[in-house]
Scaffold this active site. Structure first.
Site, PDB file in Angstrom:
ATOM      1  N   ARG A  60      24.319   6.388  -3.223  1.00  0.00           N
ATOM      2  CA  ARG A  60      24.738   5.111  -3.733  1.00  0.00           C
ATOM      3  C   ARG A  60      26.178   4.955  -2.863  1.00  0.00           C
ATOM      4  O   ARG A  60      26.833   5.898  -3.002  1.00  0.00           O
ATOM      5  CB  ARG A  60      24.903   5.232  -4.809  1.00  0.00           C
ATOM      6  CG  ARG A  60      24.827   4.260  -5.107  1.00  0.00           C
ATOM      7  CD  ARG A  60      25.422   2.951  -7.121  1.00  0.00           C
ATOM      8  NE  ARG A  60      26.593   3.651  -7.045  1.00  0.00           N
ATOM      9  CZ  ARG A  60      27.116   4.590  -7.578  1.00  0.00           C
ATOM     10  NH1 ARG A  60      26.739   4.891  -8.233  1.00  0.00           N
ATOM     11  NH2 ARG A  60      28.545   4.128  -8.074  1.00  0.00           N
ATOM     12  N   SER A  62      33.957   8.469  -9.655  1.00  0.00           N
ATOM     13  CA  SER A  62      33.563   7.625 -10.671  1.00  0.00           C
ATOM     14  C   SER A  62      35.328   6.853 -10.875  1.00  0.00           C
ATOM     15  O   SER A  62      35.206   6.856 -11.686  1.00  0.00           O
ATOM     16  CB  SER A  62      33.368   8.462 -12.787  1.00  0.00           C
ATOM     17  OG  SER A  62      32.168   8.194 -12.458  1.00  0.00           O
ATOM     18  N   ASP A  91      29.520   2.579  -2.306  1.00  0.00           N
ATOM     19  CA  ASP A  91      30.202   1.726  -3.032  1.00  0.00           C
ATOM     20  C   ASP A  91      30.661   0.658  -2.090  1.00  0.00           C
ATOM     21  O   ASP A  91      31.330   1.113  -0.573  1.00  0.00           O
ATOM     22  CB  ASP A  91      31.121   2.086  -3.648  1.00  0.00           C
ATOM     23  CG  ASP A  91      30.160   2.726  -4.943  1.00  0.00           C
ATOM     24  OD1 ASP A  91      28.833   2.166  -4.796  1.00  0.00           O
ATOM     25  OD2 ASP A  91      30.484   3.766  -5.760  1.00  0.00           O
ATOM     26  N   GLU A  96      34.352  14.334 -15.427  1.00  0.00           N
ATOM     27  CA  GLU A  96      32.998  13.742 -15.376  1.00  0.00           C
ATOM     28  C   GLU A  96      31.997  13.710 -16.714  1.00  0.00           C
ATOM     29  O   GLU A  96      31.067  13.963 -16.410  1.00  0.00           O
ATOM     30  CB  GLU A  96      32.450  13.156 -14.329  1.00  0.00           C
ATOM     31  CG  GLU A  96      33.220  12.157 -13.703  1.00  0.00           C
ATOM     32  CD  GLU A  96      32.826  11.775 -11.767  1.00  0.00           C
ATOM     33  OE1 GLU A  96      31.996  11.305 -12.130  1.00  0.00           O
ATOM     34  OE2 GLU A  96      33.157  12.528 -11.065  1.00  0.00           O
ATOM     35  N   ASN A 111      27.754   8.456  -3.396  1.00  0.00           N
ATOM     36  CA  ASN A 111      28.296   8.823  -3.759  1.00  0.00           C
ATOM     37  C   ASN A 111      26.640   9.196  -3.886  1.00  0.00           C
ATOM     38  O   ASN A 111      25.719   9.675  -3.734  1.00  0.00           O
ATOM     39  CB  ASN A 111      27.874   8.289  -5.490  1.00  0.00           C
ATOM     40  CG  ASN A 111      28.737   7.056  -5.053  1.00  0.00           C
ATOM     41  OD1 ASN A 111      30.512   7.848  -6.619  1.00  0.00           O
ATOM     42  ND2 ASN A 111      29.630   6.243  -5.174  1.00  0.00           N
TER      43      ASN A 111
END
Length: 313
Positions: A255, A146, A257, A17, A276
């Site tokens: 965060r 990601s 998901d 990333e 995350n």
């Protein structure tokens, strides 16, 4: 919000990333400079001795960790910064390492009674022998972010062998049942959930799910916030996000998901996928977008993260 600090923004790194991290870091440098901080960008290369020497030379008051993926998000750089006595943004060693390890995070979520998909850890080579779960199911690396390396195996697919042939994410994988429906996400700042974003990939853009390209390519996905979903489900997603943040011991921002299966006639099903601990800070990133919706500008978000920075020595 405090200003006038010497801030080193760690960016780049050596994970898959890297480019996303560089983009995040450049944005952060600009934002913190606009707030009056003295900001230095530092590309974290593979030579640890050089990195430590550079940090000692710069003597930052705070390190803004804009690294993503392996070594930047998994507790490694956090441990180094703790050892050096340097306050840094986002989560510490334990929370970072646990969240990055999907099997470990899954165990924490189960212990906290948070909703996760049916699944298990397998040796990747065993995927060539038989389907580990009824199709469709998802194959995930244990320690990538990601959506790097994530694949869906569907009925009539011959994907198992190609997944194994292309695999370079270690000897094990997490396999989970595929949850139909939509993908939603919730940003958390401290103990506050921001809002719910629907991040379904753009139809016709060539993305089977919210993969790496859908995340970071302009037009790859449509972000709808607040998500047009049942208010009770939205409230539940926010509560789960804060609970997951706390169960992992996260600091600063995170965060969460989810998959939301609202495709059938019965009650909607909400499944937590991951947390995350280093949410993206690029132009298409979800956390800054949610913060802006809540009246928090990008510079103010970055400044808040600097103010939350601490050392866990």
């Amino acid at each position: 919000m405090s200003t006038g600090k010497r801030v080193t923004v760690l960016m780049g790194g050596i994970s898959s990333e890297r480019e996303v991290s560089l983009s995040s870091g450049r944005n952060v440098v600009e934002a913190l400079t606009s707030l009056g901080h003295t900001v230095t960008a530092l590309d974290a290369g593979a030579d640890l001795g050089v990195l430590v020497a550079q940090l000692k030379e710069q003597k930052p008051d705070v390190v803004f960790n804009a690294l993503h993926g392996q070594f930047g998000e998994d507790g490694c750089i956090q441990g180094i910064l703790d050892w050096m006595g340097l306050p840094y943004t986002h989560s510490g060693v334990r929370a970072s390492a646990t969240a990055m390890d999907k099997a470990a995070a899954r165990a924490v979520f189960l212990a906290a009674k948070l909703p996760v998909a049916e699944g298990k850890v397998i040796r990747i080579e065993d995927l060539t022998k038989a389907d580990p779960l009824p199709m469709p199911y998802v194959v995930k690396p244990l320690s990538e972010g990601s959506s790097v390396g994530v694949s869906i195996v569907r009925e009539g697919s011959n994907a198992r062998h190609s997944i194994v042939e292309d695999w370079h994410y270690g000897p094990h994988a997490l396999v989970e049942e595929f949850i139909p429906g939509r993908e939603i996400t919730v940003g958390v700042m401290g103990d506050r959930a921001l809002t719910v974003t629907d991040i379904t990939p753009t139809p016709g853009a060539g993305h089977d799910f919210y993969d790496y390209a859908a995340k970071y390519t302009a037009g790859g996905s449509a972000h709808v916030l607040p998500a047009q979903i049942d208010p009770e489900i939205a409230e539940q997603a926010c509560a789960i996000s804060v609970a997951a943040h706390q169960a992992l011991g996260c600091s600063g921002a995170s965060r969460s998901d989810f998959r939301l299966d609202d495709t059938g006639p019965g009650p909607a099903r909400l499944i937590l996928l991951e947390v995350n601990t280093q949410p993206g800070m690029t132009a298409t990133s979800l956390l800054p977008e949610q913060a802006a919706y809540c009246g928090i500008s990008y510079p103010d978000l970055c400044g808040w993260l600097v103010d939350q920075a601490t050392c866990r020595e």
